[in-house]
Design a protein around this motif. Structure first.
Motif, PDB file in Angstrom:
ATOM      1  N   THR A   1     -12.614  -1.042  16.358  1.00  0.00           N
ATOM      2  CA  THR A   1     -11.186  -1.259  16.569  1.00  0.00           C
ATOM      3  C   THR A   1     -10.384  -0.240  15.768  1.00  0.00           C
ATOM      4  O   THR A   1     -10.864   0.331  14.785  1.00  0.00           O
ATOM      5  N   VAL A   2      -9.132  -0.022  16.187  1.00  0.00           N
ATOM      6  CA  VAL A   2      -8.266   0.909  15.464  1.00  0.00           C
ATOM      7  C   VAL A   2      -8.084   0.460  14.018  1.00  0.00           C
ATOM      8  O   VAL A   2      -8.109   1.272  13.088  1.00  0.00           O
ATOM      9  N   GLU A   3      -7.902  -0.846  13.806  1.00  0.00           N
ATOM     10  CA  GLU A   3      -7.701  -1.364  12.459  1.00  0.00           C
ATOM     11  C   GLU A   3      -8.925  -1.109  11.588  1.00  0.00           C
ATOM     12  O   GLU A   3      -8.809  -0.688  10.428  1.00  0.00           O
ATOM     13  N   GLN A   4     -10.109  -1.383  12.123  1.00  0.00           N
ATOM     14  CA  GLN A   4     -11.330  -1.150  11.363  1.00  0.00           C
ATOM     15  C   GLN A   4     -11.510   0.326  11.032  1.00  0.00           C
ATOM     16  O   GLN A   4     -11.877   0.692   9.902  1.00  0.00           O
ATOM     17  N   GLN A   5     -11.247   1.181  12.004  1.00  0.00           N
ATOM     18  CA  GLN A   5     -11.439   2.610  11.794  1.00  0.00           C
ATOM     19  C   GLN A   5     -10.431   3.176  10.803  1.00  0.00           C
ATOM     20  O   GLN A   5     -10.765   4.016   9.963  1.00  0.00           O
ATOM     21  N   THR A   6      -9.181   2.702  10.873  1.00  0.00           N
ATOM     22  CA  THR A   6      -8.175   3.144   9.901  1.00  0.00           C
ATOM     23  C   THR A   6      -8.549   2.708   8.498  1.00  0.00           C
ATOM     24  O   THR A   6      -8.450   3.488   7.534  1.00  0.00           O
ATOM     25  N   GLU A   7      -8.996   1.473   8.354  1.00  0.00           N
ATOM     26  CA  GLU A   7      -9.398   0.972   7.045  1.00  0.00           C
ATOM     27  C   GLU A   7     -10.590   1.754   6.517  1.00  0.00           C
ATOM     28  O   GLU A   7     -10.681   2.029   5.314  1.00  0.00           O
ATOM     29  N   TRP A   8     -11.509   2.110   7.395  1.00  0.00           N
ATOM     30  CA  TRP A   8     -12.657   2.931   6.983  1.00  0.00           C
ATOM     31  C   TRP A   8     -12.179   4.225   6.324  1.00  0.00           C
ATOM     32  O   TRP A   8     -12.681   4.624   5.279  1.00  0.00           O
ATOM     33  N   LEU A   9     -11.211   4.890   6.953  1.00  0.00           N
ATOM     34  CA  LEU A   9     -10.706   6.141   6.393  1.00  0.00           C
ATOM     35  C   LEU A   9      -9.990   5.912   5.067  1.00  0.00           C
ATOM     36  O   LEU A   9     -10.216   6.638   4.095  1.00  0.00           O
ATOM     37  N   LEU A  10      -9.140   4.894   5.007  1.00  0.00           N
ATOM     38  CA  LEU A  10      -8.368   4.646   3.792  1.00  0.00           C
ATOM     39  C   LEU A  10      -9.261   4.335   2.597  1.00  0.00           C
ATOM     40  O   LEU A  10      -8.928   4.664   1.456  1.00  0.00           O
ATOM     41  N   ARG A  11     -10.408   3.721   2.839  1.00  0.00           N
ATOM     42  CA  ARG A  11     -11.339   3.422   1.744  1.00  0.00           C
ATOM     43  C   ARG A  11     -12.008   4.678   1.200  1.00  0.00           C
ATOM     44  O   ARG A  11     -12.584   4.635   0.108  1.00  0.00           O
ATOM     45  N   ARG A  12     -11.933   5.770   1.942  1.00  0.00           N
ATOM     46  CA  ARG A  12     -12.648   6.986   1.549  1.00  0.00           C
ATOM     47  C   ARG A  12     -11.740   8.111   1.071  1.00  0.00           C
ATOM     48  O   ARG A  12     -12.233   9.172   0.676  1.00  0.00           O
ATOM     49  N   THR A  13     -10.449   7.915   1.116  1.00  0.00           N
ATOM     50  CA  THR A  13      -9.552   9.017   0.761  1.00  0.00           C
ATOM     51  C   THR A  13      -9.681   9.405  -0.708  1.00  0.00           C
ATOM     52  O   THR A  13      -9.805  10.594  -1.026  1.00  0.00           O
ATOM     53  N   GLU A  14      -9.675   8.446  -1.614  1.00  0.00           N
ATOM     54  CA  GLU A  14      -9.696   8.769  -3.041  1.00  0.00           C
ATOM     55  C   GLU A  14     -10.945   9.540  -3.432  1.00  0.00           C
ATOM     56  O   GLU A  14     -10.874  10.543  -4.154  1.00  0.00           O
ATOM     57  N   ARG A  15     -12.095   9.096  -2.921  1.00  0.00           N
ATOM     58  CA  ARG A  15     -13.341   9.773  -3.282  1.00  0.00           C
ATOM     59  C   ARG A  15     -13.440  11.171  -2.686  1.00  0.00           C
ATOM     60  O   ARG A  15     -14.274  11.975  -3.113  1.00  0.00           O
ATOM     61  N   ASN A  16     -12.584  11.456  -1.701  1.00  0.00           N
ATOM     62  CA  ASN A  16     -12.587  12.772  -1.080  1.00  0.00           C
ATOM     63  C   ASN A  16     -11.418  13.645  -1.526  1.00  0.00           C
ATOM     64  O   ASN A  16     -11.171  14.707  -0.943  1.00  0.00           O
ATOM     65  N   GLY A  17     -10.685  13.189  -2.526  1.00  0.00           N
ATOM     66  CA  GLY A  17      -9.685  14.034  -3.156  1.00  0.00           C
ATOM     67  C   GLY A  17      -8.319  14.064  -2.516  1.00  0.00           C
ATOM     68  O   GLY A  17      -7.543  14.988  -2.746  1.00  0.00           O
ATOM     69  N   PHE A  18      -7.986  13.042  -1.711  1.00  0.00           N
ATOM     70  CA  PHE A  18      -6.661  13.024  -1.096  1.00  0.00           C
ATOM     71  C   PHE A  18      -6.199  11.589  -0.878  1.00  0.00           C
ATOM     72  O   PHE A  18      -6.960  10.630  -1.023  1.00  0.00           O
ATOM     73  N   GLY A  19      -4.920  11.454  -0.560  1.00  0.00           N
ATOM     74  CA  GLY A  19      -4.341  10.177  -0.197  1.00  0.00           C
ATOM     75  C   GLY A  19      -3.515  10.351   1.062  1.00  0.00           C
ATOM     76  O   GLY A  19      -3.178  11.480   1.450  1.00  0.00           O
ATOM     77  N   ILE A  20      -3.187   9.241   1.706  1.00  0.00           N
ATOM     78  CA  ILE A  20      -2.355   9.277   2.902  1.00  0.00           C
ATOM     79  C   ILE A  20      -1.040   8.564   2.592  1.00  0.00           C
ATOM     80  O   ILE A  20      -1.031   7.346   2.373  1.00  0.00           O
ATOM     81  N   PRO A  21       0.075   9.292   2.529  1.00  0.00           N
ATOM     82  CA  PRO A  21       1.371   8.670   2.207  1.00  0.00           C
ATOM     83  C   PRO A  21       1.763   7.642   3.260  1.00  0.00           C
ATOM     84  O   PRO A  21       1.325   7.699   4.421  1.00  0.00           O
ATOM     85  N   ALA A  22       2.604   6.722   2.854  1.00  0.00           N
ATOM     86  CA  ALA A  22       3.081   5.676   3.767  1.00  0.00           C
ATOM     87  C   ALA A  22       4.408   6.089   4.377  1.00  0.00           C
ATOM     88  O   ALA A  22       5.189   6.850   3.793  1.00  0.00           O
ATOM     89  N   ILE A  23       4.674   5.578   5.571  1.00  0.00           N
ATOM     90  CA  ILE A  23       5.950   5.801   6.245  1.00  0.00           C
ATOM     91  C   ILE A  23       6.469   4.452   6.741  1.00  0.00           C
ATOM     92  O   ILE A  23       5.709   3.484   6.880  1.00  0.00           O
ATOM     93  N   THR A  24       7.770   4.392   7.003  1.00  0.00           N
ATOM     94  CA  THR A  24       8.375   3.191   7.561  1.00  0.00           C
ATOM     95  C   THR A  24       8.731   3.441   9.014  1.00  0.00           C
ATOM     96  O   THR A  24       9.429   4.411   9.338  1.00  0.00           O
ATOM     97  N   LEU A  25       8.247   2.605   9.911  1.00  0.00           N
ATOM     98  CA  LEU A  25       8.490   2.762  11.342  1.00  0.00           C
ATOM     99  C   LEU A  25       9.445   1.689  11.841  1.00  0.00           C
ATOM    100  O   LEU A  25       9.167   0.496  11.717  1.00  0.00           O
ATOM    101  N   ASP A  26      10.596   2.080  12.359  1.00  0.00           N
ATOM    102  CA  ASP A  26      11.559   1.168  12.979  1.00  0.00           C
ATOM    103  C   ASP A  26      11.929   0.000  12.059  1.00  0.00           C
ATOM    104  O   ASP A  26      12.034  -1.144  12.497  1.00  0.00           O
TER     105      ASP A  26
END
Length: 224
Positions: free
Chosen positions: A130-155
């Motif tokens: 699922t999209v939710e599972q796949q997004t969470e998979w990426l977010l769990r790996r950002t720190e160990r790979n040296g980056f973060g994903i900033p947050a945005i506000t939609l509508d």
């Protein structure tokens, strides 16, 4: 390290055969290098990804050595008019600093491991679908790979990470007498580098599993 781009001529039969299986692309990419240049080095490993949009298909390769893709031009390109483009990747890697933000694209194999049976020490990989599972998979790996994903506000809604998932697919293809199943997803969005050295390693060694099958290659573009 080198970054190579090759446009595939999707009208050719050889190209359609190639694109039908990540295993075939894997072999074609490796044959762009002599046998003694195919193994990972301290600087990086061979990574590849195919970006398809409409009728256009682009093959990207990151590698410690400069490739020769003559065989691909002959079978899946434009032999009379167009070859491939290879650039030195090092200048870009050297100018990556903590705190800088970039647009990114990553093709990945979002999987997790858990015990195959209860009370078992052996584990099995399970794909996130699922999209939710796949997004969470990426977010769990950002720190160990040296980056973060900033947050945005939609509508006016709650803040969400600035990443989208598309190109979700489950591949099934034969390899050495068995069928390989590979779940893939393409992530696109905005990232911020938090650890430049770790991030450079992620760019040159890949993220996640399935690297031989077109997963793990993260590429950057300036924001704008």
């Amino acid at each position: 390290m080198y970054l190579t781009r090759f446009e595939i001529n999707t009208a050719r039969r050889g190209a359609r055969t190639l694109l039908a299986s990540p295993h075939r692309v894997h072999g074609a990419v490796l044959h762009g290098f002599p046998a003694n240049q195919r193994e990972p080095t301290e600087y990086g490993r061979i990574l590849w990804r195919i970006d398809q949009r409409g009728s256009q298909a682009l093959l990207y390769v990151v590698s410690p050595h400069r490739p020769d893709l003559t065989h691909l031009v002959e079978t899946a390109g434009w032999p009379a008019t167009q070859g491939w483009e290879t650039r030195d990747y090092t200048p870009l890697l050297n100018r990556l600093d903590a705190g800088s933000q970039w647009a990114f694209r990553l093709a990945a194999n979002p999987v997790s491991s858990r015990p195959k049976f209860e009370e078992s020490t052996r584990s099995q990989r399970f794909g996130h679908v699922t999209v939710e599972q796949q997004t969470e998979w990426l977010l769990r790996r950002t720190e160990r790979n040296g980056f973060g994903i900033p947050a945005i506000t939609l509508d006016g809604a709650d803040k969400e990470p600035d990443v989208a998932v598309h190109g979700r697919r489950v591949w099934r293809f034969p390899r050495q007498g068995r069928t390989v199943t590979l779940a893939t997803a393409v992530f696109e969005g905005r990232l911020e580098i938090t650890d430049a050295a770790t991030f450079r390693r992620s760019l040159t060694h890949g993220i996640g599993s399935g690297k031989g099958y077109g997963c793990g290659l993260l590429t950057l573009a300036p924001l704008g």
